[in-house]
Design a protein around this motif. Structure first.
Motif, PDB file in Angstrom:
ATOM      1  N   GLY A  21      17.591  91.147  41.479  1.00 49.79           N
ATOM      2  CA  GLY A  21      16.288  90.525  41.325  1.00 49.79           C
ATOM      3  C   GLY A  21      16.292  89.066  40.937  1.00 49.79           C
ATOM      4  N   GLN A  22      15.136  88.635  40.435  1.00 52.54           N
ATOM      5  CA  GLN A  22      14.838  87.209  40.314  1.00 52.54           C
ATOM      6  C   GLN A  22      15.638  86.473  39.247  1.00 52.54           C
ATOM      7  OE1 GLN A  22      10.945  86.259  38.768  1.00 52.54           O
ATOM      8  NE2 GLN A  22      10.792  88.192  37.693  1.00 52.54           N
ATOM      9  N   ASP A  23      16.232  87.166  38.299  1.00 53.33           N
ATOM     10  CA  ASP A  23      16.927  86.493  37.209  1.00 53.33           C
ATOM     11  C   ASP A  23      18.414  86.306  37.482  1.00 53.33           C
ATOM     12  OD1 ASP A  23      14.621  86.310  35.448  1.00 53.33           O
ATOM     13  OD2 ASP A  23      14.794  88.486  35.267  1.00 53.33           O
ATOM     14  N   TYR A  24      18.879  86.724  38.662  1.00 49.74           N
ATOM     15  CA  TYR A  24      20.296  86.640  39.000  1.00 49.74           C
ATOM     16  C   TYR A  24      20.531  85.705  40.181  1.00 49.74           C
ATOM     17  CZ  TYR A  24      21.468  90.610  35.981  1.00 49.74           C
ATOM     18  OH  TYR A  24      21.660  91.428  34.905  1.00 49.74           O
ATOM     19  N   GLU A  25      21.682  85.054  40.150  1.00 50.73           N
ATOM     20  CA  GLU A  25      22.144  84.249  41.273  1.00 50.73           C
ATOM     21  C   GLU A  25      23.587  84.635  41.573  1.00 50.73           C
ATOM     22  OE1 GLU A  25      21.693  79.662  42.043  1.00 50.73           O
ATOM     23  OE2 GLU A  25      23.554  80.024  40.931  1.00 50.73           O
ATOM     24  N   LEU A  26      23.859  85.017  42.823  1.00 49.76           N
ATOM     25  CA  LEU A  26      25.204  85.352  43.261  1.00 49.76           C
ATOM     26  C   LEU A  26      25.688  84.262  44.202  1.00 49.76           C
ATOM     27  CD1 LEU A  26      23.529  88.162  42.800  1.00 49.76           C
ATOM     28  CD2 LEU A  26      25.614  89.185  43.703  1.00 49.76           C
ATOM     29  N   SER A  27      26.855  83.711  43.906  1.00 48.50           N
ATOM     30  CA  SER A  27      27.365  82.576  44.680  1.00 48.50           C
ATOM     31  C   SER A  27      28.781  82.868  45.144  1.00 48.50           C
ATOM     32  CB  SER A  27      27.368  81.306  43.817  1.00 48.50           C
ATOM     33  OG  SER A  27      26.081  81.047  43.288  1.00 48.50           O
ATOM     34  N   LEU A  28      29.055  82.508  46.393  1.00 46.10           N
ATOM     35  CA  LEU A  28      30.385  82.719  46.972  1.00 46.10           C
ATOM     36  C   LEU A  28      31.033  81.370  47.263  1.00 46.10           C
ATOM     37  CD1 LEU A  28      32.516  84.670  48.164  1.00 46.10           C
ATOM     38  CD2 LEU A  28      31.276  84.501  50.346  1.00 46.10           C
ATOM     39  N   PHE A  29      32.252  81.176  46.746  1.00 42.26           N
ATOM     40  CA  PHE A  29      33.013  79.944  46.956  1.00 42.26           C
ATOM     41  C   PHE A  29      34.210  80.234  47.858  1.00 42.26           C
ATOM     42  CE2 PHE A  29      30.727  79.294  43.065  1.00 42.26           C
ATOM     43  CZ  PHE A  29      30.419  77.945  43.026  1.00 42.26           C
ATOM     44  N   ASP A  30      34.512  79.299  48.747  1.00 36.06           N
ATOM     45  CA  ASP A  30      35.636  79.414  49.662  1.00 36.06           C
ATOM     46  C   ASP A  30      36.872  78.802  48.998  1.00 36.06           C
ATOM     47  OD1 ASP A  30      37.455  79.449  51.691  1.00 36.06           O
ATOM     48  OD2 ASP A  30      36.321  78.166  53.058  1.00 36.06           O
ATOM     49  N   GLY A 103      38.267  83.973  48.128  1.00 32.80           N
ATOM     50  CA  GLY A 103      36.910  83.655  47.700  1.00 32.80           C
ATOM     51  C   GLY A 103      36.715  83.913  46.222  1.00 32.80           C
ATOM     52  N   LEU A 104      35.701  83.303  45.646  1.00 27.05           N
ATOM     53  CA  LEU A 104      35.310  83.559  44.266  1.00 27.05           C
ATOM     54  C   LEU A 104      33.825  83.886  44.248  1.00 27.05           C
ATOM     55  CD1 LEU A 104      36.292  81.858  40.982  1.00 27.05           C
ATOM     56  CD2 LEU A 104      33.862  82.024  41.536  1.00 27.05           C
ATOM     57  N   LEU A 105      33.503  85.046  43.694  1.00 28.28           N
ATOM     58  CA  LEU A 105      32.113  85.467  43.565  1.00 28.28           C
ATOM     59  C   LEU A 105      31.654  85.216  42.141  1.00 28.28           C
ATOM     60  CD1 LEU A 105      29.539  86.858  44.585  1.00 28.28           C
ATOM     61  CD2 LEU A 105      30.586  89.054  43.963  1.00 28.28           C
ATOM     62  N   SER A 106      30.629  84.399  41.997  1.00 32.22           N
ATOM     63  CA  SER A 106      30.048  84.067  40.690  1.00 32.22           C
ATOM     64  C   SER A 106      28.689  84.743  40.566  1.00 32.22           C
ATOM     65  CB  SER A 106      29.897  82.540  40.572  1.00 32.22           C
ATOM     66  OG  SER A 106      29.038  82.197  39.502  1.00 32.22           O
ATOM     67  N   VAL A 107      28.445  85.357  39.424  1.00 31.05           N
ATOM     68  CA  VAL A 107      27.150  85.985  39.136  1.00 31.05           C
ATOM     69  C   VAL A 107      26.575  85.347  37.888  1.00 31.05           C
ATOM     70  CG1 VAL A 107      25.923  88.124  38.657  1.00 31.05           C
ATOM     71  CG2 VAL A 107      27.943  88.164  40.135  1.00 31.05           C
ATOM     72  N   ARG A 108      25.418  84.735  38.037  1.00 30.36           N
ATOM     73  CA  ARG A 108      24.747  84.093  36.902  1.00 30.36           C
ATOM     74  C   ARG A 108      23.448  84.817  36.579  1.00 30.36           C
ATOM     75  NH1 ARG A 108      24.803  77.517  37.622  1.00 30.36           N
ATOM     76  NH2 ARG A 108      26.714  77.161  36.449  1.00 30.36           N
ATOM     77  N   PHE A 109      23.190  84.980  35.272  1.00 32.44           N
ATOM     78  CA  PHE A 109      21.991  85.680  34.805  1.00 32.44           C
ATOM     79  C   PHE A 109      21.244  84.799  33.818  1.00 32.44           C
ATOM     80  CE2 PHE A 109      20.239  88.632  31.472  1.00 32.44           C
ATOM     81  CZ  PHE A 109      19.130  89.026  32.195  1.00 32.44           C
TER      82      PHE A 109
END
Length: 230
Positions: A21-30, A103-109
């Motif tokens: 949902g709206q409070d999370y951001e998932l980011s993928l880095f190469d 890859g690196l998966l980042s999850v921000r809340f």
């Protein structure tokens, strides 16, 4: 041609972004490209990082540890957005079939609206004059040191409240997110004992470093003033 990492991971990342949902951001880095750029974002949170943003120092350090054999993910750390919001962050490195990092998966809340909600609930529980006194640092004598004759590093200009908290965390070899309620209360007690809360803006500084609400700090202070602690 579509990016190979997106072929493998974008649907999964998009799924978790929609689910969380709206409070999370998932980011993928190469991790195979120069600068390890950000190539995909999902979720409702916008932390202000555009596509192409290079991987930050913490991510590069994590990548180096991975190459040295440390495969542990980074869980419940913290980061700060460009506009000053404090976020809870986790990350994991994704490896290919040969166990090479790709890859690196980042999850921000972002929990700031929940912190605000806690304060609003407490405002409903207490009369207006209670909060007027708190906001003016008048409640239970919190604007006065425990010992008016005691010297204080803060009042001597050696440390700000935030710097004092960071020093205590460093000496204890811990982080704000790892503190128990008792440990957080001990830090508040030390600050109060040395007169830090006489300084303008000290409560706000402490909440930012300890990752808690102002209402929580005032509750700890009230508890200390009543003699409930320790």
């Amino acid at each position: 041609m579509r990016h190979p990492l997106l072929q493998k991971y974008d649907r999964l990342i998009e799924f978790f972004g929609q689910m969380l949902g709206q409070d999370y951001e998932l980011s993928l880095f190469d991790l195979r490209a120069e600068g390890c750029p950000l190539i995909f974002i999902a979720g409702g949170l916008n932390s202000g990082r555009p596509l192409g943003t290079p991987l930050a120092a913490a991510g590069l350090s994590m990548l180096e540890r991975f190459r040295q054999g440390d495969r542990e993910p980074l869980v419940n750390s913290h980061s700060v957005t460009a506009d000053g919001r404090l976020l809870r962050s986790s990350a994991v490195i994704l490896a290919d079939g040969d166990d090479e990092p790709e890859g690196l998966l980042s999850v921000r809340f972002d929990d700031n609206r929940y912190r605000d909600l806690v304060d609003e609930v407490l405002h409903l529980c207490h009369p207006d004059h209670f909060w007027q006194e708190i906001e003016g640092l008048e409640i239970a004598g919190l604007n006065r040191p425990s010992d008016s004759g005691q010297a204080s590093a803060a009042l001597d200009g050696e440390l700000t409240a935030a710097e004092a908290v960071r020093r205590m965390l460093l000496e204890a070899n811990t982080t704000a997110d790892a503190l128990t309620s008792e440990e957080r209360l001990h830090i508040i007690s030390e600050l109060e004992k040395h007169g830090y809360f006489r300084l303008k803006g000290a409560v706000r500084e402490v909440t930012e470093v300890l990752h808690c609400s102002q209402a929580s700090v005032y509750r700890y202070l009230t508890q200390l003033r009543r003699g409930d602690a320790f």
